[in-house]
Design a protein around this motif. Structure first.
Motif, mmCIF file in Angstrom:
data_model
loop_
_atom_site.group_PDB
_atom_site.id
_atom_site.type_symbol
_atom_site.label_atom_id
_atom_site.label_comp_id
_atom_site.label_asym_id
_atom_site.label_seq_id
_atom_site.Cartn_x
_atom_site.Cartn_y
_atom_site.Cartn_z
ATOM 1 N N ARG A 107 0.848 -1.193 0.000
ATOM 2 C CA ARG A 107 0.000 0.000 0.000
ATOM 3 C C ARG A 107 0.882 1.241 0.000
ATOM 4 O O ARG A 107 2.062 1.191 0.333
ATOM 5 N N MET A 108 0.268 2.347 -0.412
ATOM 6 C CA MET A 108 0.985 3.617 -0.438
ATOM 7 C C MET A 108 0.108 4.679 0.207
ATOM 8 O O MET A 108 -1.125 4.628 0.128
ATOM 9 N N TYR A 129 -4.348 0.672 -1.470
ATOM 10 C CA TYR A 129 -3.812 -0.683 -1.495
ATOM 11 C C TYR A 129 -3.734 -1.172 -2.941
ATOM 12 O O TYR A 129 -4.704 -1.047 -3.706
ATOM 13 N N ILE A 130 -2.594 -1.749 -3.303
ATOM 14 C CA ILE A 130 -2.328 -2.161 -4.677
ATOM 15 C C ILE A 130 -2.440 -3.679 -4.775
ATOM 16 O O ILE A 130 -1.885 -4.402 -3.936
ATOM 17 N N TRP A 147 -2.741 -3.265 -10.241
ATOM 18 C CA TRP A 147 -1.366 -2.773 -10.388
ATOM 19 C C TRP A 147 -1.121 -2.131 -11.749
ATOM 20 O O TRP A 147 -0.217 -1.318 -11.909
ATOM 21 N N ALA A 152 -2.061 3.239 -9.796
ATOM 22 C CA ALA A 152 -1.089 2.409 -9.086
ATOM 23 C C ALA A 152 0.347 2.738 -9.465
ATOM 24 O O ALA A 152 1.283 2.281 -8.798
ATOM 25 N N PHE A 155 3.180 3.655 -6.912
ATOM 26 C CA PHE A 155 3.652 2.592 -6.035
ATOM 27 C C PHE A 155 4.961 2.004 -6.557
ATOM 28 O O PHE A 155 5.845 1.633 -5.782
ATOM 29 N N LEU A 166 3.918 10.597 -3.109
ATOM 30 C CA LEU A 166 3.737 9.657 -2.005
ATOM 31 C C LEU A 166 4.386 10.173 -0.728
ATOM 32 O O LEU A 166 5.437 10.810 -0.757
ATOM 33 N N ARG A 169 5.519 4.183 1.387
ATOM 34 C CA ARG A 169 5.156 2.985 0.624
ATOM 35 C C ARG A 169 5.496 1.760 1.473
ATOM 36 O O ARG A 169 6.531 1.707 2.125
ATOM 37 N N ARG A 171 5.622 -2.557 1.264
ATOM 38 C CA ARG A 171 5.548 -3.762 0.450
ATOM 39 C C ARG A 171 5.489 -4.968 1.391
ATOM 40 O O ARG A 171 6.208 -5.021 2.379
ATOM 41 N N SER A 221 5.642 -7.200 -6.568
ATOM 42 C CA SER A 221 5.625 -6.155 -5.532
ATOM 43 C C SER A 221 6.948 -5.412 -5.438
ATOM 44 O O SER A 221 7.008 -4.353 -4.805
#
Length: 749
Positions: A107-108, A129-130, A147, A152, A155, A166, A169, A171, A221
């Motif tokens: 998520r970012m 959330y990706i 994604w 997205a 991210f 951002l 971030r 992962r 990711s």
């Protein structure tokens, strides 16, 4: 009261209910500081909502599939739509079952509020959330952003130099659908306020040291900014992705295929073809595209494009260097064209055809006019029917009159044996493989079709078994098939026309009987089959299953986009074979000039201009994420000795394990010791195919190791790979397959 939690037993609040469910997080004790609820509680609640929504969607898809499969079978367009819906639903169900909640990559936190999937401002949290796919809850709240969506992109693209808006971030690392670790990166001081757990290692660097498996690891990711920019680049013009070993070229190529199918709708008409170098490579990557939610991309090797090459990697190369060079040159394709045209010569003498009414003289001009009837570019065998129809039509038009009925004359001419034999001689049905085989077996034929060849060149191409195909024959066979078309095509069309006519006659007879039996000519049934709108109903009565069919060659193209990995190895003739399948020249060309076994002295621009590609965009990958510094220090001098200007990438990590050298006789001991010390991981022996009794040991040649990676590489007698560029490239490729350790074994050491 909520029970006290530990990292492995924490409970998460379900945002839709007041109940508690098991935590998605399963952090080991060594990471207890990351288990602070202040750091993970919000993620846990959101991921639990994702898990619950996935269960709902899986149940809904299963129910929909039951209904679709239970529906009465229909024909035509309705059947096609039903089958497509079953395919779409089954594909999504397979993806949801494959991953579950670990569809979420991370998520970012976006400065100024979150964005939705289209990039517009979204209400609520500024945390996005990706996921591998997009997902919304029943109320329409976005749970995951796909994604591939524009929203997205930050991210993957954000760096400290350009945060892309951002604040932070995160992962995730998943194992058995539980988060076993996560990595935070902060781009703005606001992100440090109790919401981030900073590490000494980034998620990406940490992932590089993981043990390899028989399949390519999931790395979505941890896609890096330079890789993501290439993945999302436009497909309008050819794009060259140049990079040395370990730079992630294959990762970029595969993710680009999945991205383009989602982002550029025009590519859905024709689809994407992905070409890899050999069968072990295809086995290695086979899980990647399905894991990205993409199952429509066609994946094959270059040899698979031609029917004669689909036996796997066992097809040999041309043994003689002169014949290999000649068949790799695109000019020899002109000989194939000439060989086909050799069988399209209009007769130059008059032909007398007897009919029941009078003799018909077929003048050379009538043949010539008929031979000009097909549209330019029509394959030889497909054009044959056009020529025949044009000839018969012209003769009927010239000779039919009141005494000679046109239909009877038409039938008489078609059935005339003399005319049929003359036509077969002038325009025979051609077998594409036979066209090429005749060039290698008949010197006079080759001399006519390729007059520029010298005597020694023709002698080098001659062989006793003309159909003992080699890899270098494949572009010539492909060209022959494109020029001749399917030799069964005309016969199939005639059979289909006959079946259609018989079906039509039977259908009309049944309908006539139905009409005769209906006393009330104004009834609904009469109106249904004979009314103003009955044409479609009558057409539906045709039994499509009765029509003869041939399975189409799904690799013949055309495709909307083609991605080719290890493209530095393609000859001019192979490029022609590839470009035949993508007329738009929409290509992603992935390779490394320094890994070309037969040399690559030109630039990519010069090389591709020679095969007809211009307006080329180029992108370079210069960071080696796979090969440790210790291995690259040993491999770099090997390639620079042959190619001083080789683009050798810079490694970002060290394994701490020096390159070892030992005697070839120590091979089995070295493998046994390594396997005993490592519970996971894959070892590969290159240069020695003697078996070893462990499934974690692979055996490859330098050629079949391309595109692959292994924890341990045992390189046996590398000097036996040969001298010059080919030998140096083979040694360089073999050495740089190692992700952890390289051992070089030499004979007589």
């Amino acid at each position: 009261m909520r029970p006290e939690s530990t990292p492995d037993t924490a409970l998460a609040a379900d945002p839709q209910t007041t109940t508690w469910s098991p935590s998605v997080f399963a952090l080991p004790p060594a990471l207890s500081r990351k288990a602070d609820p202040a750091l993970i509680a919000a993620d846990d609640a959101h991921l639990t909502a994702i898990r619950d929504r996935l269960a709902e969607e899986i149940a809904a898809i299963e129910a929909r599939l039951v209904r679709l499969r239970a529906a009465p079978a229909r024909a035509g367009h309705e059947a096609l739509e039903r089958d497509l819906e079953i395919h779409r639903s089954s594909s999504r169900l397979q993806l949801l079952r494959r991953f579950g909640v670990d569809l979420c990559l991370g998520r970012m936190v976006v400065a100024g509020g979150a964005t939705d999937e289209t990039g517009a401002a979204a209400e609520g949290s500024d945390t996005v959330y990706i996921g591998r796919i997009g997902l919304s809850d029943a109320a329409g709240r976005r749970l995951l952003v796909d994604w591939r969506a524009p929203a997205a992109e930050p991210f993957f693209a954000a760096t400290h130099g350009d945060p892309e808006g951002l604040i932070s971030r995160r992962r995730y690392r998943w194992a058995s659908r539980r988060i076993t670790d996560y990595w935070d990166e902060v781009f703005d001081p606001e992100g440090l306020e109790g919401a981030a757990a900073l590490d000494d290692q980034s998620a990406f660097i940490a992932s590089l040291g993981a043990s390899r498996s028989p399949r390519m690891r999931d790395v979505l990711s941890t896609i890096q900014a330079d890789q993501d920019a290439i993945i999302r680049a436009s497909s309008r013009n050819p794009l060259v992705v140049d990079g040395g070993p370990g730079t992630g070229k294959t990762v970029v190529a595969l993710h680009r295929a999945a991205y383009l199918m989602h982002a550029e709708q025009r590519l859905g008409h024709g689809g994407i073809l992905f070409i890899g170098p050999h069968q072990p490579y295809l086995a290695y990557i086979e899980d990647v595209l399905p894991g990205l939610g993409e199952d429509s991309v066609r994946v094959c090797t270059l040899s698979d494009l031609v029917r004669e090459g689909r036996a796997g990697d066992g097809m040999p190369d041309e043994p003689g260097p002169l014949a290999r060079a000649l068949k790799s040159d695109a000019r020899l394709l002109d000989a194939v064209t000439a060989a086909v045209r050799y069988h399209e010569h209009a007769p130059r003498t008059r032909l007398l055809v007897e009919t029941p009414w009078r003799d018909v003289v077929v003048e050379p001009a009538a043949w010539t006019e008929a031979f000009d009837a097909p549209e330019p570019g029509t394959p030889h065998n497909d054009a044959r029917d056009v020529v025949w129809e044009a000839l018969i039509g012209a003769l009927v038009e010239d000779h039919a009159d009141e005494d000679v009925p046109p239909r009877q004359l038409d039938r008489a001419l078609r059935q005339n044996g003399e005319l049929q034999r003359a036509f077969v001689t002038a325009w025979p049905v051609l077998d594409p493989a036979g066209v090429v085989a005749d060039l290698w077996s008949t010197p006079a034929y080759l001399r006519i079709c390729a007059p520029w060849l010298a005597e020694e060149e023709r002698a080098a191409l001659r062989r006793e078994d003309a159909r003992a195909w080699t890899r270098q024959d494949l572009p010539l066979l492909d060209a022959a098939r494109a020029l001749t078309g399917d030799p069964e095509g005309a016969r199939q069309r005639r059979r289909q026309e006959a079946v259609t006519a018989e079906e039509r006659e039977q259908r009309e007879r049944v309908l006539d009987e139905l009409l005769a039996a209906d006393d009330d000519k104004e009834s609904a049934i009469t109106g249904f089959f004979f009314g103003d709108d009955s044409a479609g109903v009558r057409a539906m009565l045709q039994d499509e299953a009765a029509l003869p069919r041939r399975d189409p060659d799904e690799l013949a193209g055309p495709f909307a986009h083609v991605i080719v990995d290890e493209a530095q190895e393609l000859s001019d003739a192979e490029w022609a074979m590839l470009l035949r399948r993508v007329p738009s020249q929409s290509l992603t060309i992935v390779g490394d000039r320094a890994q070309a076994r037969h040399g690559f002295r030109e630039s990519w621009t010069e090389r591709l201009a020679r095969v007809g590609l211009r307006r080329i965009a180029q992108a370079s990958l210069r960071i080696n994420y796979r090969t440790p510094e210790e291995v690259m220090a040993a491999a770099e001098p090997v390639i620079r000795a042959a190619l001083p200007d080789a683009n050798v990438p810079v490694s970002v990590r060290a394994s701490g394990i020096p390159v070892r050298r030992a005697a070839a006789a120590d091979r089995d001991r070295i493998l046994a010791d390594w396997l005993a010390a490592h519970e996971d991981g894959i070892a590969c022996v290159i240069g020695d195919d003697r078996p070893f009794p462990d499934a974690r040991v692979r055996f490859r040649t330098p050629v079949t190791a391309k595109g692959l990676e292994f924890d341990l590489v045992v390189l046996v007698d590398p000097q036996s790979f040969g001298e010059g560029i080919e030998g140096a490239v083979d040694r360089y490729v073999a050495m740089t397959r190692a992700t952890q350790e390289l051992v070089v074994l030499e004979q007589g050491r």
